[in-house]
Write an enzyme that holds these catalytic residues in place. Structure first.
Site, mmCIF file in Angstrom:
data_model
loop_
_atom_site.group_PDB
_atom_site.id
_atom_site.type_symbol
_atom_site.label_atom_id
_atom_site.label_comp_id
_atom_site.label_asym_id
_atom_site.label_seq_id
_atom_site.Cartn_x
_atom_site.Cartn_y
_atom_site.Cartn_z
ATOM 1 N N ASP A 57 17.155 23.972 -30.522
ATOM 2 C CA ASP A 57 16.163 24.579 -29.648
ATOM 3 C C ASP A 57 16.310 24.104 -28.200
ATOM 4 O O ASP A 57 15.426 24.335 -27.380
ATOM 5 C CB ASP A 57 14.741 24.239 -30.135
ATOM 6 C CG ASP A 57 14.471 24.799 -31.518
ATOM 7 O OD1 ASP A 57 14.789 25.974 -31.747
ATOM 8 O OD2 ASP A 57 13.957 24.060 -32.370
ATOM 9 N N CYS B 124 0.842 -1.195 0.000
ATOM 10 C CA CYS B 124 0.000 0.000 0.000
ATOM 11 C C CYS B 124 0.874 1.240 0.000
ATOM 12 O O CYS B 124 2.108 1.161 0.079
ATOM 13 C CB CYS B 124 -0.936 0.016 1.207
ATOM 14 S SG CYS B 124 -0.076 0.245 2.773
ATOM 15 N N CYS C 24 3.311 1.655 2.810
ATOM 16 C CA CYS C 24 4.541 0.858 2.666
ATOM 17 C C CYS C 24 5.582 1.633 1.859
ATOM 18 O O CYS C 24 6.726 1.819 2.300
ATOM 19 C CB CYS C 24 4.251 -0.460 1.961
ATOM 20 S SG CYS C 24 3.017 -1.505 2.737
ATOM 21 N N ASP D 20 13.076 20.878 -32.544
ATOM 22 C CA ASP D 20 13.685 19.688 -33.125
ATOM 23 C C ASP D 20 14.629 18.966 -32.174
ATOM 24 O O ASP D 20 15.241 17.974 -32.541
ATOM 25 C CB ASP D 20 14.407 20.028 -34.427
ATOM 26 C CG ASP D 20 15.571 21.001 -34.213
ATOM 27 O OD1 ASP D 20 15.900 21.293 -33.047
ATOM 28 O OD2 ASP D 20 16.144 21.462 -35.208
ATOM 29 N N ASP E 106 8.571 25.908 -33.032
ATOM 30 C CA ASP E 106 9.660 26.299 -33.930
ATOM 31 C C ASP E 106 9.146 26.038 -35.356
ATOM 32 O O ASP E 106 8.285 25.182 -35.553
ATOM 33 C CB ASP E 106 10.900 25.465 -33.635
ATOM 34 C CG ASP E 106 12.022 25.757 -34.600
ATOM 35 O OD1 ASP E 106 12.344 26.937 -34.783
ATOM 36 O OD2 ASP E 106 12.565 24.798 -35.180
#
Length: 755
Positions: A643, A22, A25, A639, A437
């Site tokens: 960039d 859970c 835990c 790309d 871009d």
């Protein structure tokens, strides 16, 4: 003199953790790791059963981290050295299969015993023989089928913690001990005026229903890894290796870099490599999404798992195993599925205090029923306290976020969208502005020369000479416009020599000496900086820009020589992608270094209203920050190479590529298919996932908010309604399964769905 703080060295490792059931835990393991010396950060994922830890190797080691995990009461083992991600997945799948077999056996025993208790209760009722028969049948269920609940609860207690197992162990343990005491000491209870009532059937039903929930959860977890399995399934099992002129079929694991292999028509490429001989068409749709096969000839690169269509190829193996493109994609998906979304912190904070609060509520429930409940008060108090403990199990809360993240990132990978974790997934859902871009994103990224104009009476004789000078200057350039000029010169058979003194001006153009003459190739800004008058070609440049082409000026020896019109065709899907983003309520912006007229023409053709033109790569970062300063949540689509600063600065960087190394690594989201509609898919999937996560958390919280008071008996005074422990166990199992099932709906997501 002030001290300088040096950056701390960081390494990371992923450690499989067993025994977590859970959110409490995983939360306990994570807190223990975060407190460990030398640990920079830790992320423990309940769904994947793994801890990802960033640490200082000079202070601690993976072995010490394993001991830290074991110190919390959970199991941990370091992965086998050199084991691939696929091998680790096989190991995990085998462990899950064994876990499910064990759960089935335990569930089977519980179901048989539960069915046998009915006739015993009907025939023997509350007799001594009936109670002893029920005790004899219940002990194997508690002692074997439910044993792990008690051992894990005890382990948590010894390590000063509490989790789901604590709630189940305390609840069923109290019912079992009380019922056994009534059975063994019935005379004493009768002498004390206590009716000898037992709850063996509740113990069996609770354990059985919890086991059923565990089994369904385990099955659901197995289904979430299906996306990775399908990616792995693309790879062939064997390869045809050329050794001493003879073809030998070997297992894929036996391939080594430098091996020469043969790929026949209809076969998948075994590993990344380079074509040495032969021509063919290769279907790369699994990587790029492009349906048209790509021509391949000597010198071309091949990516493993792509499909060779119609020609035999001899290939040199360049990369194998974990270094291949496909393996790296699989690894990224696995890392993403194991990550946490920021919204998970809410569930983690609640889970950290939830179990102790529930234990306190159970004690308070017992006290109130014991003091104020109807006779027999002690019996009502015990049953109500046990019911509170059972119904409050926080399984659903722990599964709410990781199941959705795991399914969504897997489905995204199948659609060619790599979302690298829960955090970018959540941020993607909050985007309100998408910045594109231009080159390679909105357009094809493969510009071509459309026209060449030489200035009459200028420093060059004609268009061919102009093209030759421009091509020579651009020879060392890596800009797409330069490549277009070089291709045009080669196509027209124009000879050009080398350029000396090459210089690149970012966002403007290039300069160089060709045959002793100084040549400049670039935009109007470059000519202005060099003091060259571009007025004679201003009208022609405007006409070129109006038609969506890029005017490239050429100057020779400080005088205007001519203009080259270059066009980068718009991708057919760009307009549709922009229209769909606008329909989703997002603003679209185009950011480019091109001239304003050219940029606006391209933007109009695809429906983008806002254009930021003549922005060099080093200033794109500033433009992204300016948009963020306006209060926008910005996605930058580029790309993945020039960039990179803007991609990193954006709230979500979306790298659009075709499976190259850079494209895979750049951005929080990578579009493996060079289709701008992938941006729509990524954002829509993120929005859908966030909606599913919120639904999961809502129902997980509401389940407990409503269930705990009812289990405590709040409806009893007015309506006489109470829950039994068995009903609470069923409700708990249903809540967990409903959360997982809701997350699995994301497997049916398609790109055309609305966000």
């Amino acid at each position: 003199m002030s001290a300088t703080t040096l950056p701390q060295p960081t390494e990371s490792c992923t450690i499989p953790v067993t025994g977590m059931t859970c959110a409490a835990c995983s939360g306990r393991v994570q807190r223990s790791l975060e407190r460990a010396e030398g640990v920079h950060s830790a992320n423990v994922n309940l769904m994947t059963g793994a801890a990802t830890v960033a640490y200082d190797p000079a202070v601690t080691s993976p072995g010490q981290l394993v001991e830290t995990i074991r110190g919390t009461g959970y199991g941990a083992e370091l992965p086998v050295a050199g084991e691939s991600g696929e091998a680790l997945l096989d190991t995990q799948d085998a462990a899950r299969a064994e876990e499910m077999r064990e759960l089935r056996r335990k569930l089977g025993l519980s179901a048989v015993v539960a069915l046998l208790l009915f006739p015993i209760e009907a025939l023997l009722g509350g007799s001594t023989a009936g109670r002893y028969a029920q005790l004899a049948l219940t002990l194997p269920v508690a002692g074997w089928a439910g044993r792990h609940f008690y051992t894990r609860a005890w382990s948590a207690f010894r390590h000063h913690g509490a989790d789901m197992n604590t709630l189940i162990a305390v609840g069923t343990g109290a019912a079992l001990v009380y019922s056994a005491a009534v059975t063994l000491f019935a005379g004493w209870f009768a002498a004390s005026g206590v009716e000898p009532h037992v709850y063996f059937e509740a113990v069996v039903w609770i354990i059985g229903l919890v086991l059923l929930g565990n089994l369904l959860e385990a099955r659901a977890k197995g289904r979430t890894s299906g996306a990775i399995r399908r990616l792995i399934g693309l790879r062939p099992d064997t390869a045809r290796v050329l050794r001493d002129g003879t073809e030998t079929e070997v297992p894929l694991a036996a391939l080594r870099p430098g091996d020469e292999i043969v790929v026949r028509p209809g076969e998948r490429v075994p590993a990344d490599g380079t074509v040495l001989d032969g021509t063919s068409y290769v279907d790369e749709s699994m990587l790029t999404g492009e349906p048209v096969p790509v021509p391949k000839r000597e010198g071309d690169r091949l990516v493993g798992a792509t499909l060779n269509r119609n020609g035999a190829l001899r290939v040199r193996v360049d990369r194998v195993g974990a270094d291949t493109v496909l393996s790296r994609i699989i690894r990224l998906v696995q890392q993403a599925q194991g990550s946490k979304a920021p919204i998970q912190r809410l569930a983690d904070r609640v889970s950290a205090v939830f179990v102790p609060v529930v234990l306190s509520l159970a004690v308070a429930t017992f006290v109130i029923w014991f003091d104020f409940g109807p006779a027999p008060a002690y019996l009502h108090a015990l049953v109500s306290a046990v019911t509170v403990l059972i119904i409050a199990c926080p399984c659903a809360m722990g599964l709410a976020v990781p199941t959705a993240v795991m399914v969504a990132t897997g489905r995204g990978a199948e659609l060619g969208v790599l979302i690298k974790g829960g955090e970018p997934l959540e941020r993607s859902g909050a985007i309100d502005t998408v910045v594109f871009d231009k080159t390679g994103t909105i357009t094809e990224g493969r510009p071509a020369v459309q026209a060449v104009h030489a200035v009459s009476g200028g420093p060059v004789a004609d268009e061919r000479e102009l093209l030759g000078f421009a091509a020579a200057a651009e020879r060392l350039s890596e800009h797409p416009l330069g490549e277009a000029i070089l291709e045009a010169a080669a196509r027209e058979g124009v000879a050009f020599g080398p350029a000396d003194g090459f210089e690149s001006r970012t966002g403007q153009g290039v300069l160089g000496a060709v045959l002793g003459r100084r040549v400049a190739v670039g935009n109007a800004a470059l000519l202005r900086e060099l003091g060259v008058d571009a007025t004679p070609l201003a009208a022609r440049a405007d006409e070129v820009a109006t038609r969506g082409r890029t005017p490239v000026f050429v100057a020779v020896d400080g005088a205007l020589a001519g203009l080259i019109a270059v066009a980068d065709p718009v991708k057919p899907a760009s307009a549709e992608a922009v229209a769909r983003l606008e329909a989703m309520g997002l603003e679209t912006v185009m950011l480019t270094g091109d001239a304003e007229r050219t940029a606006e023409s391209v933007a109009r053709s695809v429906g983008i209203g806002r254009v930021l033109a003549q922005v060099p790569p080093d200033r794109k970062l500033e433009e992204i920050r300016r948009l963020q300063a306006e209060g926008r949540t910005v996605a930058m689509v580029g790309d993945g190479l020039n960039d990179a600063p803007a991609l990193a600065a954006a709230d979500v960087g979306i790298a659009i590529g075709t499976g190259t190394d850079v494209a895979i690594e750049a951005g929080a989201v990578t579009l493996m298919r060079g289709d701008p509609r992938g941006v729509v898919t990524a954002i829509t999937l993120a929005r859908r996932t966030l909606r599913v996560i919120r639904q999961n958390l809502f129902w997980a919280f509401v389940y407990n908010v409503i269930g705990i008071p009812i289990a405590a008996g709040v409806l009893y005074p007015a309506f006489g309604l109470r829950l039994t422990p068995a009903m609470a166990a069923a409700a708990m199992a249903v809540s967990s399964v409903s959360v997982v099932s809701n997350s699995l709906r994301l497997r049916r997501f398609t790109p055309g769905d609305r966000g």
